[in-house]
Design a protein around this motif. Structure first.
Motif, mmCIF file in Angstrom:
data_model
loop_
_atom_site.group_PDB
_atom_site.id
_atom_site.type_symbol
_atom_site.label_atom_id
_atom_site.label_comp_id
_atom_site.label_asym_id
_atom_site.label_seq_id
_atom_site.Cartn_x
_atom_site.Cartn_y
_atom_site.Cartn_z
ATOM 1 N N THR A 1 0.846 -1.191 0.000
ATOM 2 C CA THR A 1 0.000 0.000 0.000
ATOM 3 C C THR A 1 0.883 1.244 0.000
ATOM 4 O O THR A 1 1.973 1.242 0.582
ATOM 5 C CB THR A 1 -0.930 0.044 1.228
ATOM 6 O OG1 THR A 1 -0.138 -0.052 2.426
ATOM 7 C CG2 THR A 1 -1.939 -1.086 1.201
ATOM 8 N N LEU A 2 0.389 2.308 -0.630
ATOM 9 C CA LEU A 2 1.143 3.554 -0.747
ATOM 10 C C LEU A 2 0.721 4.532 0.328
ATOM 11 O O LEU A 2 -0.457 4.639 0.672
ATOM 12 C CB LEU A 2 0.904 4.188 -2.119
ATOM 13 C CG LEU A 2 1.346 3.369 -3.325
ATOM 14 C CD1 LEU A 2 0.804 4.003 -4.602
ATOM 15 C CD2 LEU A 2 2.854 3.242 -3.372
ATOM 16 N N GLN B 1 11.506 2.492 -12.293
ATOM 17 C CA GLN B 1 11.723 3.873 -12.714
ATOM 18 C C GLN B 1 10.548 4.332 -13.572
ATOM 19 O O GLN B 1 10.323 3.790 -14.667
ATOM 20 C CB GLN B 1 13.015 4.005 -13.515
ATOM 21 C CG GLN B 1 14.231 3.378 -12.852
ATOM 22 C CD GLN B 1 14.620 2.069 -13.515
ATOM 23 O OE1 GLN B 1 14.637 1.987 -14.746
ATOM 24 N NE2 GLN B 1 14.956 1.078 -12.732
ATOM 25 N N PHE B 2 9.811 5.318 -13.090
ATOM 26 C CA PHE B 2 8.701 5.894 -13.835
ATOM 27 C C PHE B 2 9.206 7.142 -14.574
ATOM 28 O O PHE B 2 9.858 8.002 -13.979
ATOM 29 C CB PHE B 2 7.571 6.292 -12.888
ATOM 30 C CG PHE B 2 6.978 5.131 -12.137
ATOM 31 C CD1 PHE B 2 6.129 4.232 -12.775
ATOM 32 C CD2 PHE B 2 7.263 4.945 -10.788
ATOM 33 C CE1 PHE B 2 5.567 3.167 -12.080
ATOM 34 C CE2 PHE B 2 6.703 3.878 -10.083
ATOM 35 C CZ PHE B 2 5.865 2.987 -10.741
ATOM 36 N N PRO C 1 -0.786 -4.258 -9.481
ATOM 37 C CA PRO C 1 -1.695 -3.103 -9.405
ATOM 38 C C PRO C 1 -1.127 -1.919 -8.635
ATOM 39 O O PRO C 1 -1.426 -0.765 -8.973
ATOM 40 C CB PRO C 1 -2.932 -3.668 -8.709
ATOM 41 C CG PRO C 1 -2.893 -5.135 -8.977
ATOM 42 C CD PRO C 1 -1.445 -5.503 -9.033
ATOM 43 N N VAL C 2 -0.300 -2.148 -7.626
ATOM 44 C CA VAL C 2 0.207 -1.029 -6.838
ATOM 45 C C VAL C 2 1.163 -0.166 -7.665
ATOM 46 O O VAL C 2 1.315 1.030 -7.386
ATOM 47 C CB VAL C 2 0.881 -1.517 -5.533
ATOM 48 C CG1 VAL C 2 2.291 -2.045 -5.786
ATOM 49 C CG2 VAL C 2 0.914 -0.393 -4.489
ATOM 50 N N ALA D 1 0.919 3.730 -8.079
ATOM 51 C CA ALA D 1 2.077 4.590 -7.831
ATOM 52 C C ALA D 1 2.275 5.574 -8.982
ATOM 53 O O ALA D 1 2.511 6.770 -8.758
ATOM 54 C CB ALA D 1 3.330 3.738 -7.641
ATOM 55 N N ARG D 2 2.167 5.086 -10.198
ATOM 56 C CA ARG D 2 2.352 5.971 -11.352
ATOM 57 C C ARG D 2 1.281 7.053 -11.386
ATOM 58 O O ARG D 2 1.568 8.220 -11.659
ATOM 59 C CB ARG D 2 2.346 5.153 -12.640
ATOM 60 C CG ARG D 2 2.680 5.960 -13.887
ATOM 61 C CD ARG D 2 2.889 5.074 -15.084
ATOM 62 N NE ARG D 2 1.694 4.284 -15.393
ATOM 63 C CZ ARG D 2 1.663 3.354 -16.348
ATOM 64 N NH1 ARG D 2 2.755 3.074 -17.043
ATOM 65 N NH2 ARG D 2 0.547 2.688 -16.587
ATOM 66 N N GLU D 3 0.042 6.680 -11.091
ATOM 67 C CA GLU D 3 -1.038 7.662 -11.082
ATOM 68 C C GLU D 3 -0.856 8.680 -9.957
ATOM 69 O O GLU D 3 -1.096 9.885 -10.140
ATOM 70 C CB GLU D 3 -2.377 6.946 -10.944
ATOM 71 C CG GLU D 3 -2.747 6.129 -12.172
ATOM 72 C CD GLU D 3 -3.988 5.272 -11.962
ATOM 73 O OE1 GLU D 3 -4.475 5.216 -10.805
ATOM 74 O OE2 GLU D 3 -4.468 4.669 -12.934
ATOM 75 N N ALA D 4 -0.428 8.207 -8.788
ATOM 76 C CA ALA D 4 -0.218 9.120 -7.660
ATOM 77 C C ALA D 4 0.918 10.098 -7.953
ATOM 78 O O ALA D 4 0.819 11.298 -7.648
ATOM 79 C CB ALA D 4 0.088 8.318 -6.394
ATOM 80 N N LEU D 5 1.999 9.622 -8.548
ATOM 81 C CA LEU D 5 3.114 10.496 -8.903
ATOM 82 C C LEU D 5 2.694 11.505 -9.963
ATOM 83 O O LEU D 5 3.055 12.688 -9.895
ATOM 84 C CB LEU D 5 4.293 9.657 -9.400
ATOM 85 C CG LEU D 5 5.006 8.831 -8.332
ATOM 86 C CD1 LEU D 5 5.845 7.733 -8.988
ATOM 87 C CD2 LEU D 5 5.896 9.719 -7.458
ATOM 88 N N SER D 6 1.928 11.052 -10.954
ATOM 89 C CA SER D 6 1.470 11.963 -12.002
ATOM 90 C C SER D 6 0.615 13.083 -11.421
ATOM 91 O O SER D 6 0.746 14.255 -11.812
ATOM 92 C CB SER D 6 0.677 11.188 -13.058
ATOM 93 O OG SER D 6 1.506 10.268 -13.755
#
Length: 208
Positions: A17-18, A201-202, A88-89, A93-98
Motif C-alpha cells: 500500500t502507498l 523507474q517511472f 496493481p500497486v 504509484a504511477r497515477e499518484a506520482l502523475s
C-alpha cells in the motif's frame, strides 16, 4: 553468488500500500537540479519484491565494451506506454506520482523500467537519463525501490563530490529539474554482502 532476500523488520511484510507523497523532502542540488526523497512510501514492499522477482519476464542485455561484448550487470524489463504493469500497486504509484507532480512536470508519467540487482556485483555506471527529451529539457524520473537497500549515488556531471542515498524497502526518490542533464547517478558495486533489490523507474513520454 546472489544473496538470499531477507525481508524488512519494519513493517514491509504486509500487503503493498502507498502512503501520502506530502512527506517527500526536497534537496536542491544546484544548476536547476533537485531531488525529492521519501523513505518507506510503499508499505508492504516485501510482498511487491517477491511478486516482481517471480513474475516479471526479466532479461539480460549484452553490450559492446571496447573490443568485446559483455553482460550488463543487472536484469531488466521495460514496460512501454499503455503496457499493463506487473502489479496493481505500480499502476497506483504511477497515477499518484502523475497527480502529485502535475503542476511541475506538466504531463503524466507513462513508462516503467525495472532493474533487478541480484547482489553487490550488479550495478549501473554513472549516467543521466538523457536519451531523448531529457538531453535538452527539464524532466523527472521517479524511482521506487523494493528489496534490500543499495546506495544510489549522485554527482555533478563531469565529476565532483557525490552524495549517496540508501534506497530499498519501499523508498522513493524523484530526480527533477535539470538533474538528468547536469547531474549523473549510479548504483555502485559493493563488496559487502547485500541482498537483492528491484528498482522501478517511472518516466514521462520520450525520456530514457
Amino acid at each position: 553468488m546472489s544473496q538470499a532476500f531477507q525481508g524488512s523488520l519494519f513493517g514491509a511484510s504486509g500487503p503493498a500500500t502507498l502512503g501520502p507523497l506530502s512527506g517527500a523532502q526536497r534537496t536542491e542540488l544546484g544548476q536547476g537540479a533537485w531531488i525529492d526523497v521519501l523513505p518507506g512510501w510503499l508499505d508492504g514492499s516485501d510482498e511487491l519484491y517477491e511478486h516482481l522477482a517471480a513474475e516479471v519476464p526479466w532479461y539480460a542485455e549484452r553490450r559492446q565494451m571496447y573490443d568485446r561484448v559483455v553482460a550488463v550487470p543487472r536484469l531488466l524489463c521495460f514496460y512501454r506506454e499503455h503496457a499493463p504493469l506487473p502489479h496493481p500497486v505500480l499502476t497506483e504509484a504511477r497515477e499518484a506520482l502523475s497527480a502529485h507532480y502535475a503542476a511541475e512536470l506538466g504531463e503524466p508519467f507513462r513508462t516503467a523500467g525495472l532493474c533487478y540487482y541480484r547482489d553487490g556485483q550488479d550495478s549501473v555506471a554513472w549516467h543521466g537519463d538523457d536519451l531523448g527529451r531529457g538531453r535538452t529539457e527539464d524532466t523527472m524520473v521517479a524511482i521506487l525501490s523494493v528489496g534490500a537497500a543499495r546506495h544510489l549515488a549522485l554527482r555533478p556531471r563531469g565529476g565532483g563530490e557525490s552524495v549517496r542515498y540508501p534506497l530499498g524497502h519501499g523508498d522513493l526518490i524523484v530526480m527533477g529539474g535539470s538533474c538528468q542533464r547536469t547531474w549523473e547517478h549510479a548504483i555502485p558495486k559493493t563488496a559487502r554482502a547485500v541482498g537483492p533489490r528491484i528498482s522501478i523507474q517511472f518516466r514521462p513520454r520520450g525520456v530514457r
